[in-house]
Scaffold this motif. Structure first.
Motif, mmCIF file in Angstrom:
data_model
loop_
_atom_site.group_PDB
_atom_site.id
_atom_site.type_symbol
_atom_site.label_atom_id
_atom_site.label_comp_id
_atom_site.label_asym_id
_atom_site.label_seq_id
_atom_site.Cartn_x
_atom_site.Cartn_y
_atom_site.Cartn_z
ATOM 1 N N ASP A 122 8.288 3.198 6.663
ATOM 2 C CA ASP A 122 9.241 4.336 7.290
ATOM 3 C C ASP A 122 9.224 5.255 5.853
ATOM 4 N N TYR A 123 8.975 5.019 4.855
ATOM 5 C CA TYR A 123 8.955 5.656 3.697
ATOM 6 C C TYR A 123 7.901 6.664 3.094
ATOM 7 N N LEU A 124 6.674 6.316 4.143
ATOM 8 C CA LEU A 124 5.402 7.027 3.703
ATOM 9 C C LEU A 124 5.665 8.512 3.562
ATOM 10 N N PRO A 125 6.321 9.285 4.486
ATOM 11 C CA PRO A 125 6.463 10.736 4.324
ATOM 12 C C PRO A 125 7.053 11.064 2.805
ATOM 13 N N LYS A 126 7.626 10.216 2.290
ATOM 14 C CA LYS A 126 8.058 10.680 0.765
ATOM 15 C C LYS A 126 7.342 10.051 -0.326
ATOM 16 N N TRP A 127 6.191 9.431 -0.020
ATOM 17 C CA TRP A 127 5.293 9.222 -1.167
ATOM 18 C C TRP A 127 4.532 10.323 -1.723
ATOM 19 N N TYR A 128 4.409 10.074 -3.176
ATOM 20 C CA TYR A 128 3.809 11.241 -3.896
ATOM 21 C C TYR A 128 2.616 11.579 -3.231
ATOM 22 N N ARG A 129 2.214 12.796 -2.968
ATOM 23 C CA ARG A 129 0.761 13.080 -2.547
ATOM 24 C C ARG A 129 0.391 12.409 -1.293
ATOM 25 N N ILE A 130 1.175 12.000 -0.522
ATOM 26 C CA ILE A 130 0.808 11.237 0.661
ATOM 27 C C ILE A 130 -0.476 11.460 1.425
ATOM 28 N N ASN A 131 -0.403 13.067 1.725
ATOM 29 C CA ASN A 131 -1.603 13.464 2.310
ATOM 30 C C ASN A 131 -2.772 13.337 1.619
ATOM 31 N N ASP A 132 -2.924 13.408 0.482
ATOM 32 C CA ASP A 132 -4.211 13.385 -0.477
ATOM 33 C C ASP A 132 -4.380 11.854 -0.349
ATOM 34 N N LEU A 133 -3.457 11.013 -0.630
ATOM 35 C CA LEU A 133 -3.692 9.645 -0.672
ATOM 36 C C LEU A 133 -4.225 9.079 0.593
ATOM 37 N N LEU A 134 -3.874 9.519 1.577
ATOM 38 C CA LEU A 134 -4.599 9.006 2.955
ATOM 39 C C LEU A 134 -6.234 9.262 3.075
ATOM 40 N N LYS A 135 -6.388 10.203 2.355
ATOM 41 C CA LYS A 135 -7.913 10.689 2.243
ATOM 42 C C LYS A 135 -8.823 9.578 1.319
ATOM 43 N N ILE A 136 -8.127 8.755 0.522
ATOM 44 C CA ILE A 136 -8.727 7.924 -0.332
ATOM 45 C C ILE A 136 -8.630 6.361 -0.320
ATOM 46 N N VAL A 137 -7.625 6.152 0.896
ATOM 47 C CA VAL A 137 -7.045 4.575 1.060
ATOM 48 C C VAL A 137 -6.814 4.530 2.426
ATOM 49 N N ASN A 138 -6.908 3.206 2.874
ATOM 50 C CA ASN A 138 -6.283 2.723 4.117
ATOM 51 C C ASN A 138 -5.301 1.982 3.866
ATOM 52 N N ALA A 185 -13.795 4.903 -10.567
ATOM 53 C CA ALA A 185 -14.458 3.788 -11.466
ATOM 54 C C ALA A 185 -15.283 2.893 -10.418
ATOM 55 N N HIS A 186 -14.908 2.872 -9.085
ATOM 56 C CA HIS A 186 -15.557 2.080 -8.355
ATOM 57 C C HIS A 186 -15.819 2.705 -7.051
ATOM 58 N N PRO A 187 -16.732 3.609 -6.964
ATOM 59 C CA PRO A 187 -16.775 4.604 -5.565
ATOM 60 C C PRO A 187 -17.553 3.629 -4.831
ATOM 61 N N SER A 193 4.467 4.350 -11.983
ATOM 62 C CA SER A 193 3.560 3.964 -11.094
ATOM 63 C C SER A 193 3.298 4.689 -9.916
ATOM 64 N N TYR A 194 2.312 5.613 -9.667
ATOM 65 C CA TYR A 194 2.413 6.415 -8.255
ATOM 66 C C TYR A 194 0.975 5.859 -7.775
ATOM 67 N N THR A 195 1.092 5.453 -6.439
ATOM 68 C CA THR A 195 -0.096 4.772 -5.695
ATOM 69 C C THR A 195 -1.334 5.762 -5.947
ATOM 70 N N TYR A 196 -0.832 7.250 -5.782
ATOM 71 C CA TYR A 196 -2.077 8.139 -5.552
ATOM 72 C C TYR A 196 -3.025 8.137 -6.897
ATOM 73 N N GLU A 197 -2.344 8.216 -7.842
ATOM 74 C CA GLU A 197 -2.786 8.293 -9.316
ATOM 75 C C GLU A 197 -3.746 7.001 -9.333
ATOM 76 N N THR A 198 -3.329 5.880 -9.035
ATOM 77 C CA THR A 198 -4.017 4.475 -9.097
ATOM 78 C C THR A 198 -5.131 4.475 -8.405
ATOM 79 N N VAL A 199 -5.075 4.765 -7.232
ATOM 80 C CA VAL A 199 -6.035 4.715 -6.152
ATOM 81 C C VAL A 199 -7.301 5.680 -6.600
ATOM 82 N N LYS A 200 -7.095 6.865 -7.041
ATOM 83 C CA LYS A 200 -7.743 7.696 -7.582
ATOM 84 C C LYS A 200 -8.506 7.370 -8.641
#
Length: 212
Positions: free
Chosen positions: A132-148, A116-118, A104-111
């Motif tokens: 503290d671990y956010l820098p290591k999250w999968y595609r963190i910079n892209d994730l920040l564009k679609i989630v708060n 489905a629900h724009p 389960s990667y958060t980026y894939e889930t939120v995307k």
């Protein structure tokens, strides 16, 4: 010349455009092995503090950071979540990661959810220690564009970040799923650590006995 009156012109009924109202949806991800009182308290406090329309619990299928051996089957984890949240109208259950399966990667889930629900604005709830671990999250910079990101302050954590994070103060209730599993395995009480219905489910299905 024949005169045409307005009454003679057929009236075309135009259906109103259906627009979906924007919703502020919290996402509270985790293994929930099992869900406990602190999980529920955090979700409720954040939901009300940020005036969210709903807070969806998001159980994972295979978390990338948890020992797979300690997580019981998703069917039982989801069943306990349903029992735990049924009395709070603010709470919902999002099974996107369970249905997708795999890690389960958060980026894939939120995307997936945004597609489905724009109309929804998503607020992903995490503990201050996870910040503290956010820098290591999968595609963190892209994730920040679609989630708060919403972070709950935790004792012992830095409780600060280089990323845009909404901080929420909640009462400090230190309960860990690993401690609950250990207590069950040792035959100790877990009353008030988990909702009564969850405690009964664990007993009826003989979960966590002999392992933590």
């Amino acid at each position: 010349m024949e005169q045409v009156t307005l009454e003679a012109i057929p009236q075309v009924q135009v259906a109103p455009v259906q627009t979906r109202r924007r919703q502020r949806i919290g996402l509270y991800g985790g293994t929930f092995n099992p869900v406990h009182t602190a999980h529920l308290m955090v979700a409720d406090q954040v939901g009300h503090a940020l005036r969210l329309n709903r807070v969806d619990f998001l159980p994972d299928a295979v978390p990338p950071h948890v020992d797979k051996k300690t997580a019981i089957d998703a069917t039982d984890r989801v069943a306990m979540l349903r029992l735990a949240i049924q009395d709070n109208p603010l709470f919902g259950l999002e099974l996107a990661e369970i249905q997708r399966g795999g890690v389960s990667y958060t980026y894939e889930t939120v995307k997936q959810l945004k597609e489905a629900h724009p109309e929804n604005d998503y607020y992903f709830i995490i503990g201050g220690d996870m910040v503290d671990y956010l820098p290591k999250w999968y595609r963190i910079n892209d994730l920040l564009k679609i989630v708060n990101f919403v972070a709950v302050r935790r004792p012992g954590a830095k409780n600060e970040s280089q990323y845009p994070v909404i901080w929420v103060d909640v009462p400090e209730v230190q309960i860990a799923s690993s401690d609950i599993r250990q207590r069950v395995a040792q035959g100790e009480s877990i009353r008030y650590l988990v909702p009564t219905r969850v405690e009964q489910y664990i007993k009826e299905h003989d979960l966590y006995h002999g392992r933590n």
